[in-house]
Design a protein around this motif. Structure first.
Motif, PDB file in Angstrom:
ATOM      1  N   ILE A   1       0.834  -1.208   0.000  1.00  0.00           N
ATOM      2  CA  ILE A   1       0.000   0.000   0.000  1.00  0.00           C
ATOM      3  C   ILE A   1       0.865   1.253   0.000  1.00  0.00           C
ATOM      4  CG2 ILE A   1      -1.868  -1.201   1.170  1.00  0.00           C
ATOM      5  CD1 ILE A   1      -1.049   0.281   3.743  1.00  0.00           C
ATOM      6  N   ASP A   2       0.225   2.392  -0.295  1.00  0.00           N
ATOM      7  CA  ASP A   2       0.934   3.665  -0.351  1.00  0.00           C
ATOM      8  C   ASP A   2       1.310   4.180   1.031  1.00  0.00           C
ATOM      9  OD1 ASP A   2       0.870   3.820  -3.085  1.00  0.00           O
ATOM     10  OD2 ASP A   2      -0.986   4.987  -3.156  1.00  0.00           O
ATOM     11  N   THR A   3       0.474   3.869   2.029  1.00  0.00           N
ATOM     12  CA  THR A   3       0.691   4.426   3.357  1.00  0.00           C
ATOM     13  C   THR A   3       2.039   3.987   3.919  1.00  0.00           C
ATOM     14  OG1 THR A   3      -1.682   4.390   3.791  1.00  0.00           O
ATOM     15  CG2 THR A   3      -0.225   4.603   5.699  1.00  0.00           C
ATOM     16  N   GLY A   4       2.858   4.963   4.315  1.00  0.00           N
ATOM     17  CA  GLY A   4       4.136   4.657   4.933  1.00  0.00           C
ATOM     18  C   GLY A   4       4.126   4.872   6.427  1.00  0.00           C
ATOM     19  N   GLU A   5       3.330   5.832   6.888  1.00  0.00           N
ATOM     20  CA  GLU A   5       3.188   6.069   8.321  1.00  0.00           C
ATOM     21  C   GLU A   5       1.937   6.909   8.551  1.00  0.00           C
ATOM     22  OE1 GLU A   5       6.125   8.690  10.156  1.00  0.00           O
ATOM     23  OE2 GLU A   5       6.649   9.459   8.169  1.00  0.00           O
TER      24      GLU A   5
ATOM     25  N   PRO B   1       2.431   1.641   9.051  1.00  0.00           N
ATOM     26  CA  PRO B   1       1.097   1.182   8.644  1.00  0.00           C
ATOM     27  C   PRO B   1       0.704  -0.091   9.377  1.00  0.00           C
ATOM     28  CG  PRO B   1       2.708   0.766   6.909  1.00  0.00           C
ATOM     29  CD  PRO B   1       3.384   1.622   7.925  1.00  0.00           C
ATOM     30  N   SER B   2      -0.564  -0.232   9.640  1.00  0.00           N
ATOM     31  CA  SER B   2      -1.111  -1.410  10.302  1.00  0.00           C
ATOM     32  C   SER B   2      -1.893  -2.243   9.289  1.00  0.00           C
ATOM     33  CB  SER B   2      -2.042  -0.993  11.442  1.00  0.00           C
ATOM     34  OG  SER B   2      -3.183  -0.327  10.908  1.00  0.00           O
TER      35      SER B   2
ATOM     36  N   VAL C   1      -3.952  -1.381   5.642  1.00  0.00           N
ATOM     37  CA  VAL C   1      -3.988  -2.215   4.442  1.00  0.00           C
ATOM     38  C   VAL C   1      -5.424  -2.479   4.045  1.00  0.00           C
ATOM     39  CG1 VAL C   1      -3.372  -4.459   3.457  1.00  0.00           C
ATOM     40  CG2 VAL C   1      -1.780  -3.307   5.009  1.00  0.00           C
ATOM     41  N   PHE C   2      -6.215  -2.840   5.029  1.00  0.00           N
ATOM     42  CA  PHE C   2      -7.609  -3.168   4.776  1.00  0.00           C
ATOM     43  C   PHE C   2      -8.376  -1.984   4.207  1.00  0.00           C
ATOM     44  CE2 PHE C   2     -11.663  -5.083   5.576  1.00  0.00           C
ATOM     45  CZ  PHE C   2     -11.390  -6.429   5.516  1.00  0.00           C
ATOM     46  N   LEU C   3      -8.180  -0.830   4.838  1.00  0.00           N
ATOM     47  CA  LEU C   3      -8.881   0.362   4.385  1.00  0.00           C
ATOM     48  C   LEU C   3      -8.490   0.730   2.962  1.00  0.00           C
ATOM     49  CD1 LEU C   3      -8.680   2.538   7.612  1.00  0.00           C
ATOM     50  CD2 LEU C   3     -10.781   1.779   6.501  1.00  0.00           C
ATOM     51  N   GLU C   4      -7.195   0.618   2.657  1.00  0.00           N
ATOM     52  CA  GLU C   4      -6.740   1.026   1.334  1.00  0.00           C
ATOM     53  C   GLU C   4      -7.201   0.051   0.254  1.00  0.00           C
ATOM     54  OE1 GLU C   4      -2.480   2.304  -0.640  1.00  0.00           O
ATOM     55  OE2 GLU C   4      -2.986   2.944   1.385  1.00  0.00           O
ATOM     56  N   LEU C   5      -7.239  -1.244   0.589  1.00  0.00           N
ATOM     57  CA  LEU C   5      -7.604  -2.245  -0.426  1.00  0.00           C
ATOM     58  C   LEU C   5      -9.108  -2.356  -0.626  1.00  0.00           C
ATOM     59  CD1 LEU C   5      -5.106  -5.168   0.326  1.00  0.00           C
ATOM     60  CD2 LEU C   5      -4.986  -3.469  -1.493  1.00  0.00           C
ATOM     61  N   THR C   6      -9.878  -2.200   0.482  1.00  0.00           N
ATOM     62  CA  THR C   6     -11.323  -2.426   0.390  1.00  0.00           C
ATOM     63  C   THR C   6     -12.123  -1.137   0.454  1.00  0.00           C
ATOM     64  OG1 THR C   6     -11.718  -2.671   2.776  1.00  0.00           O
ATOM     65  CG2 THR C   6     -10.994  -4.631   1.568  1.00  0.00           C
ATOM     66  N   GLY C   7     -11.501  -0.062   0.931  1.00  0.00           N
ATOM     67  CA  GLY C   7     -12.222   1.192   1.055  1.00  0.00           C
ATOM     68  C   GLY C   7     -13.172   1.229   2.226  1.00  0.00           C
ATOM     69  N   LYS C   8     -13.027   0.276   3.150  1.00  0.00           N
ATOM     70  CA  LYS C   8     -13.932   0.239   4.296  1.00  0.00           C
ATOM     71  C   LYS C   8     -13.223  -0.367   5.492  1.00  0.00           C
ATOM     72  CE  LYS C   8     -16.360  -2.426   1.652  1.00  0.00           C
ATOM     73  NZ  LYS C   8     -17.419  -3.249   1.046  1.00  0.00           N
ATOM     74  N   ALA C   9     -13.765  -0.128   6.677  1.00  0.00           N
ATOM     75  CA  ALA C   9     -13.218  -0.748   7.875  1.00  0.00           C
ATOM     76  C   ALA C   9     -13.647  -2.207   7.922  1.00  0.00           C
ATOM     77  CB  ALA C   9     -13.714  -0.009   9.121  1.00  0.00           C
ATOM     78  N   LEU C  10     -12.930  -2.979   8.705  1.00  0.00           N
ATOM     79  CA  LEU C  10     -13.189  -4.421   8.745  1.00  0.00           C
ATOM     80  C   LEU C  10     -14.606  -4.745   9.165  1.00  0.00           C
ATOM     81  CD1 LEU C  10     -12.016  -7.204   8.335  1.00  0.00           C
ATOM     82  CD2 LEU C  10     -11.149  -7.166  10.666  1.00  0.00           C
TER      83      LEU C  10
END
Length: 336
Positions: free
Chosen positions: A250-254, A320-321, A325-334
Motif C-alpha cells: 500500500i501507499d501508506t508509509g506512516e 502502517p497497520s 492495508v484493509f482500508l486502502e484495499l477495500t475502502g472500508k473498515a473491517l
C-alpha cells in the motif's frame, strides 16, 4: 462443532490420522475459481485459496465479503456453481467422511448444550468423529487439560464465564485431534487473560501439527499469530502475504497524529497539499495525517505547522497497520 450432519460409522472404519491416504505435500486446502451465486447476487466470484499444511492462515474480509460462504463451501455445507475444492489433496464432497473427521470447527457463536456438563459436551461432540467411548475417553481428558477446564468439568455452561465458555467451545471442536481447524472469531467478547490463553492454545495446536484457518476482526491478533493472511471482498481474492508483505503493497508509509487546538483552515489546506500527504483530517484538537513512505515526513510536517503558527502538543508516528492495508484495499473498515 460438527462438520455437517454426523456421518455414518462402521466398526471397521478407523479414525483417519495425519497423512493417512493423503499426498504429503498437498495443500491442506486448495480452492480454485470458486463461484457461488444466490440468485442474481454473486457471493464468490472465481475465488482462489491455498492453505499450506502446518500454517496458521488468516482469512480477513468485511461483513458480507464472502468469508463464511467460502468456508461453508470448503466444508461441503453449501453447493456451489463452479470451481474445485480439495482438502489434503482429495476432492471435498458431502460424503467425504474420512476428510471430515480430520476437520474441526470452532464457531463464533458458542455451540454447546446447556443441559450437559463440560465433560458431557466435549464427549458428545467428540463422539461425532470417534464412535467408541473407550477411544474417546482419553481424548476428552486431553481436551479438558488443554483448555484448562479441569476444575469445571462438572459445570454446566450456564455457570461458566464468557472466557470459560469460549474455552469449552474450543475443546468441543478439537477433542477428536483434527488436522485442520477453522477458528471463526474465537475471542469475541472475552477478557484479555482469556484471549491470551486462547491464542496461546491455537499456537500450541499448530506446533503439534494442526493447520489453522483463522478469522477475526481483531487485526492485532491476526498479525500476532498468522503466518500468511488473505484479504477478500465482494467474493474475490484481493491480496495475500505475510503482514509485512501486505503492508508493503500500500501507499501508506506512516500515520502521524499531532495534538493541536488552533489549526486554521488555511494551515490544514497547506498540510493536505504536501506531496507526501495522502490525506489529513482535523477534529478540532488532533490532526491525523496519512503519509506516503519517506524519511523526513514528520520533520517536514512539523515545520509547516510551526510556520503556520500552530501550537503543537503530544505527537505520535506509527508504521502502517493491517487496518491501513484493509482500508486502502477495500475502502472500508473491517466491521463495515
Amino acid at each position: 462443532m460438527a462438520v455437517a450432519s454426523p456421518p455414518p460409522t462402521r466398526d471397521d472404519e478407523s479414525i483417519p490420522r495425519k497423512g493417512a491416504d493423503m499426498t504429503d505435500n498437498a495443500p491442506a486446502v486448495h480452492v480454485s475459481q470458486l463461484v457461488k451465486r444466490y440468485g442474481d447476487m454473486v457471493a464468490l466470484d472465481y475465488f482462489d485459496l491455498d492453505v499450506s499444511q502446518g500454517e496458521i492462515f488468516g482469512l480477513l474480509g468485511p461483513n458480507g465479503s464472502g468469508k463464511t460462504t467460502a468456508i461453508n463451501c470448503i466444508l461441503s455445507l453449501l453447493t456451489y456453481d463452479a470451481g474445485t475444492i480439495r482438502v489434503f489433496g482429495q476432492p471435498m464432497t458431502p460424503t467425504s467422511y474420512a476428510l471430515k473427521r480430520r476437520i474441526g470447527i470452532v464457531p463464533q457463536n458458542v455451540a454447546v448444550f446447556n443441559e450437559l456438563t463440560v465433560t458431557e459436551n466435549i464427549d458428545y461432540f467428540c463422539s461425532l468423529y470417534v464412535p467408541k467411548k473407550a477411544d474417546r475417553a482419553p481424548l476428552v481428558e486431553e481436551a479438558i487439560d488443554f483448555t484448562g477446564l479441569q476444575d469445571f468439568r462438572r459445570f454446566r455452561p450456564g455457570k461458566l464465564s464468557g472466557g470459560l465458555l469460549r474455552r469449552l467451545n474450543i475443546a468441543c471442536g478439537i477433542a477428536h485431534r483434527p488436522d485442520l481447524i477453522f477458528f471463526d472469531e474465537p475471542t469475541v467478547a472475552v477478557d484479555p487473560q482469556s484471549r491470551n490463553a486462547i491464542l496461546e492454545g491455537i499456537r500450541k495446536l499448530n506446533q503439534a501439527g494442526a493447520t489453522v484457518i483463522y478469522t477475526s476482526h481483531y487485526m492485532e491478533e491476526v498479525e500476532q499469530i498468522c503466518d500468511r493472511i488473505l484479504i477478500m471482498d465482494h467474493g474475490r481474492h484481493l491480496a495475500l502475504g505475510t503482514a509485512d508483505e501486505l503492508k508493503a503493497m500500500i501507499d501508506t508509509g506512516e500515520r502521524i497524529t499531532i495534538e493541536t487546538f488552533d489549526l486554521t483552515d488555511d494551515a490544514l489546506s497547506t498540510v493536505r497539499a504536501l506531496p507526501f500527504v495522502i490525506d489529513a483530517t482535523y477534529d478540532g484538537h488532533e490532526l491525523t495525517v496519512r503519509c506516503r513512505r519517506g524519511d523526513h515526513n514528520l520533520v517536514d510536517l512539523i515545520g509547516v505547522l510551526r510556520g503556520a503558527g500552530a501550537n503543537l502538543g503530544h505527537l505520535t508516528s506509527r508504521p502502517p497497520s493491517l487496518n491501513d492495508v484493509f482500508l486502502e484495499l477495500t475502502g472500508k473498515a473491517l466491521r463495515d
